[in-house]
Scaffold this motif. Structure first.
Motif, PDB file in Angstrom:
ATOM      1  N   MET A   1      -5.821  -8.273 -12.346  1.00  0.00           N
ATOM      2  CA  MET A   1      -4.476  -8.154 -11.839  1.00  0.00           C
ATOM      3  C   MET A   1      -4.409  -6.947 -10.906  1.00  0.00           C
ATOM      4  O   MET A   1      -4.502  -5.813 -11.353  1.00  0.00           O
ATOM      5  N   PRO A   2      -4.280  -7.159  -9.594  1.00  0.00           N
ATOM      6  CA  PRO A   2      -4.167  -6.036  -8.665  1.00  0.00           C
ATOM      7  C   PRO A   2      -2.839  -5.289  -8.856  1.00  0.00           C
ATOM      8  O   PRO A   2      -1.807  -5.912  -9.110  1.00  0.00           O
ATOM      9  N   ALA A   3      -2.908  -3.984  -8.719  1.00  0.00           N
ATOM     10  CA  ALA A   3      -1.709  -3.148  -8.775  1.00  0.00           C
ATOM     11  C   ALA A   3      -1.738  -2.200  -7.582  1.00  0.00           C
ATOM     12  O   ALA A   3      -2.731  -1.527  -7.341  1.00  0.00           O
ATOM     13  N   VAL A   4      -0.652  -2.181  -6.848  1.00  0.00           N
ATOM     14  CA  VAL A   4      -0.520  -1.332  -5.659  1.00  0.00           C
ATOM     15  C   VAL A   4       0.623  -0.362  -5.908  1.00  0.00           C
ATOM     16  O   VAL A   4       1.698  -0.774  -6.355  1.00  0.00           O
ATOM     17  N   THR A   5       0.400   0.904  -5.610  1.00  0.00           N
ATOM     18  CA  THR A   5       1.461   1.899  -5.714  1.00  0.00           C
ATOM     19  C   THR A   5       1.717   2.487  -4.334  1.00  0.00           C
ATOM     20  O   THR A   5       0.785   2.919  -3.655  1.00  0.00           O
ATOM     21  N   ILE A   6       2.984   2.488  -3.946  1.00  0.00           N
ATOM     22  CA  ILE A   6       3.393   3.032  -2.656  1.00  0.00           C
ATOM     23  C   ILE A   6       4.265   4.249  -2.934  1.00  0.00           C
ATOM     24  O   ILE A   6       5.229   4.158  -3.685  1.00  0.00           O
ATOM     25  N   GLN A   7       3.920   5.364  -2.327  1.00  0.00           N
ATOM     26  CA  GLN A   7       4.743   6.558  -2.439  1.00  0.00           C
ATOM     27  C   GLN A   7       5.437   6.762  -1.104  1.00  0.00           C
ATOM     28  O   GLN A   7       4.779   6.791  -0.061  1.00  0.00           O
ATOM     29  N   GLN A   8       6.761   6.913  -1.159  1.00  0.00           N
ATOM     30  CA  GLN A   8       7.522   7.026   0.077  1.00  0.00           C
ATOM     31  C   GLN A   8       8.857   7.695  -0.193  1.00  0.00           C
ATOM     32  O   GLN A   8       9.249   7.889  -1.338  1.00  0.00           O
ATOM     33  N   GLY A   9       9.535   7.995   0.906  1.00  0.00           N
ATOM     34  CA  GLY A   9      10.907   8.451   0.807  1.00  0.00           C
ATOM     35  C   GLY A   9      11.815   7.254   0.571  1.00  0.00           C
ATOM     36  O   GLY A   9      11.378   6.104   0.631  1.00  0.00           O
ATOM     37  N   PRO A  10      13.077   7.498   0.288  1.00  0.00           N
ATOM     38  CA  PRO A  10      14.020   6.414   0.007  1.00  0.00           C
ATOM     39  C   PRO A  10      14.130   5.422   1.171  1.00  0.00           C
ATOM     40  O   PRO A  10      14.125   5.810   2.337  1.00  0.00           O
ATOM     41  N   ARG A  11      14.187   4.147   0.825  1.00  0.00           N
ATOM     42  CA  ARG A  11      14.355   3.067   1.801  1.00  0.00           C
ATOM     43  C   ARG A  11      15.374   2.071   1.259  1.00  0.00           C
ATOM     44  O   ARG A  11      15.593   1.977   0.052  1.00  0.00           O
ATOM     45  N   ASP A  12      15.935   1.276   2.147  1.00  0.00           N
ATOM     46  CA  ASP A  12      16.888   0.239   1.782  1.00  0.00           C
ATOM     47  C   ASP A  12      16.200  -0.826   0.925  1.00  0.00           C
ATOM     48  O   ASP A  12      15.031  -1.151   1.143  1.00  0.00           O
ATOM     49  N   VAL A  13      16.925  -1.383  -0.018  1.00  0.00           N
ATOM     50  CA  VAL A  13      16.361  -2.374  -0.938  1.00  0.00           C
ATOM     51  C   VAL A  13      15.833  -3.607  -0.195  1.00  0.00           C
ATOM     52  O   VAL A  13      14.819  -4.185  -0.587  1.00  0.00           O
ATOM     53  N   GLU A  14      16.460  -4.018   0.889  1.00  0.00           N
ATOM     54  CA  GLU A  14      15.977  -5.178   1.648  1.00  0.00           C
ATOM     55  C   GLU A  14      14.610  -4.911   2.272  1.00  0.00           C
ATOM     56  O   GLU A  14      13.755  -5.793   2.311  1.00  0.00           O
ATOM     57  N   ILE A  15      14.403  -3.713   2.748  1.00  0.00           N
ATOM     58  CA  ILE A  15      13.110  -3.345   3.321  1.00  0.00           C
ATOM     59  C   ILE A  15      12.040  -3.350   2.234  1.00  0.00           C
ATOM     60  O   ILE A  15      10.918  -3.817   2.447  1.00  0.00           O
ATOM     61  N   LYS A  16      12.384  -2.849   1.040  1.00  0.00           N
ATOM     62  CA  LYS A  16      11.425  -2.846  -0.070  1.00  0.00           C
ATOM     63  C   LYS A  16      11.087  -4.272  -0.503  1.00  0.00           C
ATOM     64  O   LYS A  16       9.925  -4.568  -0.796  1.00  0.00           O
ATOM     65  N   ARG A  17      12.065  -5.160  -0.510  1.00  0.00           N
ATOM     66  CA  ARG A  17      11.793  -6.567  -0.835  1.00  0.00           C
ATOM     67  C   ARG A  17      10.785  -7.171   0.143  1.00  0.00           C
ATOM     68  O   ARG A  17       9.851  -7.858  -0.249  1.00  0.00           O
ATOM     69  N   GLU A  18      11.002  -6.903   1.423  1.00  0.00           N
ATOM     70  CA  GLU A  18      10.106  -7.434   2.456  1.00  0.00           C
ATOM     71  C   GLU A  18       8.692  -6.868   2.309  1.00  0.00           C
ATOM     72  O   GLU A  18       7.699  -7.601   2.410  1.00  0.00           O
ATOM     73  N   LEU A  19       8.598  -5.578   2.055  1.00  0.00           N
ATOM     74  CA  LEU A  19       7.297  -4.938   1.899  1.00  0.00           C
ATOM     75  C   LEU A  19       6.543  -5.518   0.701  1.00  0.00           C
ATOM     76  O   LEU A  19       5.350  -5.850   0.803  1.00  0.00           O
ATOM     77  N   ILE A  20       7.218  -5.654  -0.421  1.00  0.00           N
ATOM     78  CA  ILE A  20       6.581  -6.214  -1.619  1.00  0.00           C
ATOM     79  C   ILE A  20       6.106  -7.634  -1.359  1.00  0.00           C
ATOM     80  O   ILE A  20       5.008  -8.021  -1.753  1.00  0.00           O
ATOM     81  N   LYS A  21       6.913  -8.426  -0.670  1.00  0.00           N
ATOM     82  CA  LYS A  21       6.517  -9.805  -0.358  1.00  0.00           C
ATOM     83  C   LYS A  21       5.265  -9.829   0.513  1.00  0.00           C
ATOM     84  O   LYS A  21       4.321 -10.580   0.260  1.00  0.00           O
ATOM     85  N   LYS A  22       5.230  -9.001   1.549  1.00  0.00           N
ATOM     86  CA  LYS A  22       4.089  -8.990   2.464  1.00  0.00           C
ATOM     87  C   LYS A  22       2.814  -8.497   1.789  1.00  0.00           C
ATOM     88  O   LYS A  22       1.726  -9.037   2.018  1.00  0.00           O
ATOM     89  N   ILE A  23       2.930  -7.487   0.953  1.00  0.00           N
ATOM     90  CA  ILE A  23       1.757  -6.998   0.233  1.00  0.00           C
ATOM     91  C   ILE A  23       1.247  -8.070  -0.726  1.00  0.00           C
ATOM     92  O   ILE A  23       0.045  -8.334  -0.804  1.00  0.00           O
TER      93      ILE A  23
END
Length: 60
Positions: free
Chosen positions: A1-23
């Protein structure tokens, strides 16, 4: 089971949804595994808690 951790500053929830989908899609395509096996964690750090280029991110 791959696990990816992204460390970042705050972002809009829609952008995070898109990023998770693409990854997830990248793992599914590359590893030929079910999407349900890919975990993506986003750790957000407030802009007053990190710096970039010698300056506090909140000051930009």
């Amino acid at each position: 089971m791959p696990a990816v951790t992204i460390q970042q500053g705050p972002r809009d929830v829609e952008i995070k949804r898109e990023l998770i989908k693409k990854i997830t899609d990248a793992f599914v395509e590359t590893y030929q595994i079910p999407a349900e096996t890919v975990m993506v964690f986003i750790e957000e750090t407030p802009t007053d808690s990190f710096g970039v280029g010698g300056k506090l991110a909140a000051d930009k």
